[in-house]
Write an enzyme that holds these catalytic residues in place. Structure first.
Site, PDB file in Angstrom:
ATOM      1  N   HIS A  41      40.823  51.444  36.933  1.00 48.31           N
ATOM      2  CA  HIS A  41      40.934  50.157  36.244  1.00 48.31           C
ATOM      3  C   HIS A  41      41.224  50.389  34.775  1.00 48.31           C
ATOM      4  CE1 HIS A  41      37.131  50.063  33.887  1.00 48.31           C
ATOM      5  NE2 HIS A  41      36.658  50.825  34.862  1.00 48.31           N
ATOM      6  N   CYS A  42      41.845  49.381  34.139  1.00 46.95           N
ATOM      7  CA  CYS A  42      42.071  49.434  32.696  1.00 46.95           C
ATOM      8  C   CYS A  42      41.199  48.362  32.054  1.00 46.95           C
ATOM      9  CB  CYS A  42      43.550  49.251  32.368  1.00 46.95           C
ATOM     10  SG  CYS A  42      44.260  47.696  32.943  1.00 46.95           S
ATOM     11  N   ALA A  43      41.652  47.762  30.972  1.00 46.50           N
ATOM     12  CA  ALA A  43      40.817  46.798  30.255  1.00 46.50           C
ATOM     13  C   ALA A  43      40.617  45.509  31.033  1.00 46.50           C
ATOM     14  CB  ALA A  43      41.435  46.491  28.894  1.00 46.50           C
ATOM     15  N   ARG A  96      42.336  45.070  34.566  1.00 49.50           N
ATOM     16  CA  ARG A  96      42.908  45.106  35.910  1.00 49.50           C
ATOM     17  C   ARG A  96      42.316  46.201  36.789  1.00 49.50           C
ATOM     18  NH1 ARG A  96      49.335  44.481  34.380  1.00 49.50           N
ATOM     19  NH2 ARG A  96      48.997  43.504  32.365  1.00 49.50           N
TER      20      ARG A  96
END
Length: 447
Positions: free
Chosen positions: A23-25, A27
């Site tokens: 995951h990113c910030a 998503r």
């Protein structure tokens, strides 16, 4: 959150269908063994899901700022959770594999970068207002606290890269630590490119503070070497022999081969960006501001963020591109306000407020992009054009940012300095542009 994790897992085809999950910030980024088992429509219809990106073998689930909690909820119900971050991604396109790699390496560092950026911004603001003397010990300590992240950035990237490539983070830190040790730097005698001899082999020395490319390449190489050594060396000797061999081989490789290659690559990228921005900063500001939401929409903004903006800030302490990109957030916030005014649907009004709040407080624009821009089309165009207007204005006055932060009201101190006023005006122009142009373009299908 636990219930959402179970539902997502079921809609993604179950634990056995997920080969990797990061995951990113904002998503979740899963990769699947069989895409036909994934109920994309069901995932998109979940109330907690803002939207999905499903194209070119890339699948992303837009959650928002609480994505970390959702990730842990999904992970907790997976039987193969220990393998999630290193699953096979061979079916992905090269660009998506690159973006996935970048996201997994840099996402854990974002909170630290944002915190350091705000501290740096507040310190500069205090200097500008005369509250804090630049000669004071307090200023020195605050500056060190805010900039140490960039001094030791190669080591921080080594830690996250080691996790990604499943190799020893401690060995990676020891190897890359050599490149930023005072004694190593002193060997250059303030002359980058100085040549020294290591066992008769010439090594050209450079400063690697703030660089990321050498860290990623070196840790990847370390993972391959460590895997090979574990196969050929008896297990009883692993604890002592493998670290010794890796230190002996990787330090000269890092200093003599990978380091210089990464240094020249970084200089080339910086030179290209510098030349482009020098041609016409107004055009550059308009282009960056105008396309940034599109890059975010497809997840491609991580490439310029990590390969250009962060290294530029680490090397020079400032970046114009981070300021230009912030306009994208405010352009979409303006479009979201227009939707709030135009719609009679209570749920959409509430969502619009949530999207605007997300931009203002967190600098997160995905809710506005996917929940409003992509859904109704014209607000996205209006937001992009508004951002281009704000970016052009900032370019005209050579606005710069002092840290890597997401553009929002809470991160304004990171742009403190002589061009702060132009940064604020640019954001206002972007916001008004997105707002007004949404009314001008109209919105079809709005309740």
């Amino acid at each position: 959150m636990d219930e959402l994790g179970i539902m997502l897992l079921e809609l993604m085809g179950g634990s056995g269908n997920i080969s990797s999950l990061t995951h990113c910030a904002t998503r979740l980024r899963p990769t699947f063994k069989d895409r036909s088992k994934v109920d994309a429509e069901g995932i998109e219809n979940l109330a907690e899901v803002i939207g999905i990106v499903d194209n070119d073998k890339s699948f992303q689930i837009i959650i928002g700022t609480n994505v970390g909690e959702v990730y842990e909820a999904v992970r907790a119900h997976m039987s193969n959770h220990s393998e999630l971050e290193s699953g096979e991604t061979g079916n992905e396109s090269l660009i998506n594999r690159f973006v996935s790699l970048v996201v997994s390496i840099f996402s854990p560092l974002l909170p630290l970068l944002a915190g350091a950026g705000l501290l740096r911004g507040f310190t500069i603001l205090a200097n500008e207002l005369g509250i804090l003397s630049v000669e004071s010990d307090t200023n020195t300590l605050l500056t060190l606290a805010a900039t140490s992240v960039f001094y030791f950035f190669p080591l921080l990237v080594a830690i996250t890269s080691a996790k990604k490539f499943k190799t020893s983070a401690y060995i990676a830190i020891a190897v890359l630590g050599v490149l930023i040790m005072p004694d190593f730097v002193a060997m250059m005698n303030d002359q980058p490119g100085t040549i020294i001899q290591f066992m008769g082999m010439p090594i050209r020395l450079f400063s690697y503070t703030g660089q990321v490319i050498p860290s990623i390449i070196l840790v990847w190489l370390q993972s391959k070497m460590e895997f090979f050594l574990k196969k050929v060396i008896p297990q009883s000797l692993h604890m002592v022999v493998i670290p010794t061999i890796l230190l002996f081989l990787l330090v000269p490789i890092a200093a003599g081969i990978i380091g210089p290659i990464g240094n020249y690559a970084s200089l080339f990228i910086a030179d290209v960006v510098g030349r482009l921005t020098a041609i016409n900063s107004i055009v550059t500001g308009a282009i960056i501001g105008g396309i940034w939401n599109i890059l975010i929409m497809f997840g491609f903004h991580w490439a310029p963020n990590t390969m250009i903006i962060i290294p530029e800030i680490a090397a020079t302490g400032t970046s114009a591109l981070i300021a230009y990109g912030a306009n994208a957030n405010f352009g979409m916030a303006g479009a979201a306000l227009a939707i709030f005014i135009m719609t009679k649907n209570k749920d959409l009004k509430n969502f619009s407020v949530s999207a605007i709040t997300s931009v203002f407080l967190s600098g997160i624009v995905e809710p506005a992009i996917y929940g409003i821009g992509v859904k109704y089309k014209t607000p996205l165009a209006a937001g992009c054009i508004g951002a281009a207007i704000g970016g052009a204005f900032m370019g005209a006055f050579d606005v710069i940012g002092n840290a890597f932060v997401f553009g929002g009201l809470t991160t304004i101190p990171a742009f403190a300095g002589p061009t702060l006023w132009a940064y604020l005006v640019g954001l206002l122009l972007s916001f008004i542009g997105g707002l007004v142009l949404t009314f001008v373009f109209g919105v079809k299908g709005l309740e």
